[in-house]
Design a protein around this motif. Structure first.
Motif, PDB file in Angstrom:
ATOM      1  N   ASN A 192       0.449  -0.980  -0.207  1.00 51.09           N
ATOM      2  CA  ASN A 192       0.080  -0.199  -0.086  1.00 51.09           C
ATOM      3  C   ASN A 192       0.842   1.040  -0.133  1.00 51.09           C
ATOM      4  N   THR A 193       2.267   1.530   0.515  1.00 49.40           N
ATOM      5  CA  THR A 193       2.517   2.237   0.581  1.00 49.40           C
ATOM      6  C   THR A 193       3.840   2.713  -0.669  1.00 49.40           C
ATOM      7  N   ASP A 239      -7.124   6.257   5.555  1.00 48.04           N
ATOM      8  CA  ASP A 239      -6.435   7.289   5.465  1.00 48.04           C
ATOM      9  C   ASP A 239      -5.746   7.384   4.586  1.00 48.04           C
ATOM     10  N   LEU A 240      -5.233   7.622   3.541  1.00 47.89           N
ATOM     11  CA  LEU A 240      -5.170   7.549   2.387  1.00 47.89           C
ATOM     12  C   LEU A 240      -3.482   8.183   2.488  1.00 47.89           C
ATOM     13  N   GLY A 241      -2.775   8.472   4.066  1.00 46.61           N
ATOM     14  CA  GLY A 241      -1.398   8.959   3.994  1.00 46.61           C
ATOM     15  C   GLY A 241      -1.319  10.492   3.218  1.00 46.61           C
ATOM     16  N   THR A 242      -0.103  10.444   3.263  1.00 46.73           N
ATOM     17  CA  THR A 242       1.126  11.344   2.428  1.00 46.73           C
ATOM     18  C   THR A 242       1.164  10.981   1.025  1.00 46.73           C
ATOM     19  N   ALA A 268      -0.595   8.428  -6.409  1.00 47.15           N
ATOM     20  CA  ALA A 268       0.133   7.931  -4.998  1.00 47.15           C
ATOM     21  C   ALA A 268       0.218   8.046  -3.851  1.00 47.15           C
ATOM     22  N   THR A 269      -0.291   7.607  -3.130  1.00 51.02           N
ATOM     23  CA  THR A 269      -0.008   7.440  -1.417  1.00 51.02           C
ATOM     24  C   THR A 269       0.463   6.408  -1.120  1.00 51.02           C
ATOM     25  N   GLU A 270      -0.049   7.031   0.460  1.00 51.34           N
ATOM     26  CA  GLU A 270       1.112   5.729   1.418  1.00 51.34           C
ATOM     27  C   GLU A 270      -0.619   4.998   1.938  1.00 51.34           C
ATOM     28  N   SER A 304      -0.555  15.515   3.475  1.00 48.74           N
ATOM     29  CA  SER A 304       1.046  14.269   4.366  1.00 48.74           C
ATOM     30  C   SER A 304      -0.089  13.756   4.771  1.00 48.74           C
ATOM     31  N   GLU A 305      -1.939  14.167   5.601  1.00 48.40           N
ATOM     32  CA  GLU A 305      -2.088  13.420   6.357  1.00 48.40           C
ATOM     33  C   GLU A 305      -4.330  13.564   5.883  1.00 48.40           C
TER      34      GLU A 305
END
Length: 380
Positions: free
Chosen positions: A47-48, A342-345, A359-361, A316-317
């Motif tokens: 996922n990252t 959460d999509l993350g960064t 592209a997300t974390e 970023s969050e």
């Protein structure tokens, strides 16, 4: 007179409440329309995501923390070359580029691989790579390695300069590479003359990223001082002389992009900064209470502009913020619409047809920008 004031106050209150209601309604519909979030549950290797790229056959290549994937719009394929002894699937992948011959150059944990997808084979590997840059105009791949500057062109490797080590390539302008190192600051390497020019006036400035516009103007972002423009006539980097811009960017700037006369900066604390090069004016868009049409996070990681002139901001969050070319307000995609959390960064954006890939974390996200633009028109 008192009655009139009471009526006006009630009218004003109802107007504000109605505006906020319509704004929230618009936002919630936009979030759930044509938004697809893909993760390991859908076949992604991890996922990252570090980087994504669209190849010449419209396939999406995804560099993750564990594995390299190819996506055809429906299914994921994890790349596993037949002639690679180690387990390719468990490596971390940082960048990927496709050259003019359809070969893929993959950076993984400091090793550059030349990969033939049709044969599913690694054709070449080169270790000790520190920085990588692809020049589309001349179909050249430039790499900074332990052994110096190397150019890969039409399947051949050329050792250009063995003194360029431990530096970062910022961008390519004509026959020159603009690089950065902590020791020398930003400098220019003339490929034809095999000569390095150090900008002594900018020697102590720490540069982070660069943007080249359609006219060949090079803007370089400083981590602490603001934004510099490379002046071709004087062969110098000139600081954009605006105290407000320097203050907003100082110590906070992350990414830079542009469209016409406007330069867009994503920052860590000050949200989005827009600079009008012609009028010398600045607009600062930040997250503010009770304003749902503003951005939802002041910590922005990257900025992108699509073919419809839509503005995309990675956070970023808090997912992705989006503003269409005909709208003054922002909408966003966040964890509410993401089935995986959460999509993350957000790392970077690419575009194909009417889709923007993110592209997300938290995995790969795909958004239909054409439908969303039409929907924004209907709602407003």
């Amino acid at each position: 007179m008192v009655c009139i004031k009471i009526v006006l106050k009630k009218f004003f209150l109802i107007t504000v409440l109605l505006f906020n209601y319509l704004n929230v309604f618009s936002l919630s519909i936009f979030q759930n329309s044509d938004f697809v979030s893909l993760s390991m549950d859908d076949g992604l290797s991890n996922n990252t995501i570090k980087y994504i790229m669209m190849d010449s056959h419209d396939f999406v290549w995804i560099c993750t923390d564990m594995g390299l994937c190819r996506y055809d719009g429906t299914n994921f394929e994890t790349i596993s070359p037949i002639n690679f002894n180690e387990n390719f699937c468990y490596k971390r992948f940082d960048k990927i580029y496709e050259d003019i011959d359809g070969m893929f150059w993959i950076l993984s944990e400091g090793v550059l691989y030349k990969y033939d997808y049709i044969e599913n084979k690694i054709l070449y590997s080169f270790s000790g790579v520190i920085s990588l840059c692809y020049d589309k105009e001349k179909s050249s791949l430039w790499a900074i390695s332990d052994s110096g500057l190397v150019r890969f062109y039409k399947g051949q490797k050329y050792n250009i300069c063995n003194t360029l080590k431990s530096v970062e390539i910022l961008n390519v302008l004509g026959d020159s590479l603009f690089c950065y190192s902590k020791q020398s600051g930003v400098f220019q390497f003339d490929v034809n003359q095999n000569r390095i020019h150090i900008f002594n006036d900018n020697k102590n400035i720490e540069f982070s990223s660069a943007y080249k516009d359609k006219n060949g103007n090079l803007f370089v972002l400083s981590r602490f001082d603001g934004c510099y423009l490379f002046d071709k006539n004087s062969n110098k980097f000139l600081l954009i002389d605006d105290i407000e811009l320097q203050s907003l960017l100082s110590g906070h700037a992350n990414d830079i992009n542009g469209d016409g006369n406007y330069i867009y900066f994503s920052t860590s604390y000050n949200g989005l900064v827009i600079y009008d090069r012609i009028l010398k004016k600045i607009q600062n868009i930040k997250k503010l209470p009770f304003l749902n049409y503003n951005i939802n996070d002041n910590n922005l990681s990257c900025v992108y502009i699509d073919k419809y002139k839509g503005l995309w901001l990675g956070t970023s969050e808090s997912g992705v913020n989006y503003r269409s070319s005909f709208s003054s307000g922002f909408h966003y995609y966040n964890s509410i619409t993401n089935k995986n959390g959460d999509l993350g960064t957000v790392g970077n954006f690419i575009e194909y047809g009417d889709y923007v890939y993110v592209a997300t974390e938290g995995g790969l996200s795909r958004i239909n920008i054409k439908n969303n633009e039409a929907e924004s028109v209907n709602i407003s």
